[in-house]
Write a protein that holds these residues in place. Sequence first.
Motif, PDB file in Angstrom:
ATOM      1  N   GLY A  50       3.579   3.155   6.084  1.00 48.05           N
ATOM      2  CA  GLY A  50       3.760   3.263   4.643  1.00 48.05           C
ATOM      3  C   GLY A  50       2.988   4.184   3.741  1.00 48.05           C
ATOM      4  N   ILE A  51       3.454   4.229   2.524  1.00 50.78           N
ATOM      5  CA  ILE A  51       2.592   5.153   1.675  1.00 50.78           C
ATOM      6  C   ILE A  51       1.130   4.395   1.177  1.00 50.78           C
ATOM      7  CG2 ILE A  51       2.648   5.992  -0.785  1.00 50.78           C
ATOM      8  CD1 ILE A  51       5.442   6.611  -0.554  1.00 50.78           C
ATOM      9  N   GLU A  52       1.253   3.126   1.182  1.00 50.22           N
ATOM     10  CA  GLU A  52      -0.025   2.465   1.133  1.00 50.22           C
ATOM     11  C   GLU A  52      -1.173   2.702   2.113  1.00 50.22           C
ATOM     12  OE1 GLU A  52       2.393  -0.728   3.317  1.00 50.22           O
ATOM     13  OE2 GLU A  52       2.953   1.125   1.902  1.00 50.22           O
TER      14      GLU A  52
ATOM     15  N   LYS B 150      -1.972   2.933  -4.554  1.00 49.64           N
ATOM     16  CA  LYS B 150      -2.436   4.013  -3.632  1.00 49.64           C
ATOM     17  C   LYS B 150      -2.189   5.276  -4.243  1.00 49.64           C
ATOM     18  CE  LYS B 150      -4.305   5.180   0.182  1.00 49.64           C
ATOM     19  NZ  LYS B 150      -5.598   4.479   0.750  1.00 49.64           N
TER      20      LYS B 150
ATOM     21  N   GLU C 248       9.011   1.340  -9.139  1.00 45.36           N
ATOM     22  CA  GLU C 248       8.981   0.617  -7.870  1.00 45.36           C
ATOM     23  C   GLU C 248      10.662   0.119  -7.778  1.00 45.36           C
ATOM     24  OE1 GLU C 248       5.914  -2.033  -8.719  1.00 45.36           O
ATOM     25  OE2 GLU C 248       4.272  -0.746  -8.477  1.00 45.36           O
TER      26      GLU C 248
ATOM     27  N   THR D 170       9.269   7.883  -0.734  1.00 44.49           N
ATOM     28  CA  THR D 170       9.568   6.758   0.074  1.00 44.49           C
ATOM     29  C   THR D 170       8.618   6.520   1.315  1.00 44.49           C
ATOM     30  OG1 THR D 170      11.648   7.087   0.803  1.00 44.49           O
ATOM     31  CG2 THR D 170      11.610   5.769  -1.183  1.00 44.49           C
ATOM     32  N   ASP D 171       8.645   5.291   2.010  1.00 45.23           N
ATOM     33  CA  ASP D 171       8.027   5.507   3.184  1.00 45.23           C
ATOM     34  C   ASP D 171       8.783   6.358   4.447  1.00 45.23           C
ATOM     35  OD1 ASP D 171       6.074   3.794   1.988  1.00 45.23           O
ATOM     36  OD2 ASP D 171       6.783   1.659   2.964  1.00 45.23           O
TER      37      ASP D 171
ATOM     38  N   ASP E 210       2.220   0.798  -3.086  1.00 45.30           N
ATOM     39  CA  ASP E 210       2.231   2.263  -3.040  1.00 45.30           C
ATOM     40  C   ASP E 210       1.775   2.913  -4.614  1.00 45.30           C
ATOM     41  OD1 ASP E 210       3.682   1.977  -0.768  1.00 45.30           O
ATOM     42  OD2 ASP E 210       5.595   2.151  -1.475  1.00 45.30           O
TER      43      ASP E 210
ATOM     44  N   VAL F  77       8.826   4.677  -5.684  1.00 42.91           N
ATOM     45  CA  VAL F  77       8.191   4.373  -4.727  1.00 42.91           C
ATOM     46  C   VAL F  77       8.867   3.111  -4.305  1.00 42.91           C
ATOM     47  CG1 VAL F  77       5.911   5.625  -4.852  1.00 42.91           C
ATOM     48  CG2 VAL F  77       6.453   3.350  -6.005  1.00 42.91           C
ATOM     49  N   GLU F  78       8.435   2.579  -3.505  1.00 42.22           N
ATOM     50  CA  GLU F  78       9.149   1.111  -3.015  1.00 42.22           C
ATOM     51  C   GLU F  78       8.345   0.012  -3.741  1.00 42.22           C
ATOM     52  OE1 GLU F  78       9.896   0.982   1.355  1.00 42.22           O
ATOM     53  OE2 GLU F  78       9.772   3.270   1.533  1.00 42.22           O
TER      54      GLU F  78
ATOM     55  N   ALA G 270       1.012   8.164   7.490  1.00 42.32           N
ATOM     56  CA  ALA G 270       1.175   7.131   6.700  1.00 42.32           C
ATOM     57  C   ALA G 270       1.127   5.715   7.707  1.00 42.32           C
ATOM     58  CB  ALA G 270       2.831   6.869   6.490  1.00 42.32           C
TER      59      ALA G 270
ATOM     60  N   THR H 224       4.851   5.618 -11.912  1.00 44.69           N
ATOM     61  CA  THR H 224       5.939   5.539 -10.857  1.00 44.69           C
ATOM     62  C   THR H 224       7.165   4.303 -11.466  1.00 44.69           C
ATOM     63  OG1 THR H 224       4.739   3.471 -10.267  1.00 44.69           O
ATOM     64  CG2 THR H 224       4.190   5.605  -9.238  1.00 44.69           C
TER      65      THR H 224
END
Length: 195
Positions: free
Chosen positions: A96-98, A17, A28, A55-56, A14, A9-10, A85, A26
């Motif tokens: 974003g994923i978040e 979440k 990052e 990723t987003d 993320d 993930v970024e 997203a 994960t």
Amino acid sequence: MKIQEVIVVEGRDDTAKLKQAVNADTIETNGSAVKTSVINQIRHAQTKRGVIIFTDPDYPGSRIRHIVANAVDGCKHAFLQQDDARAKNENGKSIGIEHASPAALRQALQNVYTLTEDEPVSITRDDLIAEGLIGTPEAARRRERLGALLHIGHTNGKQLLKRLSMFRISKHQFNQAMNRVRQEEDNERKTNSNT
């Protein structure tokens, strides 16, 4: 839901979440300038457990996905649709994923793909033109819906053919998805004409 692979993930938002949605580890990248040390971590994870790049669904996310996939062979890919997203506040400008719901994250992780370029291309540029996926005013909207149905993410016209090939989307899968796109468009037209 337990994920065996390590998810790339970024950033830490993320990771936080994802932990609400699945049981997973994960790595990052902490930005689009992916450090050599992070690539080495990802390579190690790939040899031990496998890796899913998640990723987003925006340009920086696509860039990170490309960097990691080129550096580490055999990664799997999960895609989140832009609408899933999009931030619910800030006028929906942040993507974003978040910002995704746990259900959307689980759905994306249940539909992972492994890149391959070994398969011959069965879908051609002519097919994309015939289906109005490039060169028409509705092309962007149609590509977005096709990407959602096939779980291959949002693409521009140039990326679509490559992604269909890399993820081994068969002509049959492509045709089924396009039939659904056309059916949804017909239903939308009927609804609009009745109002």
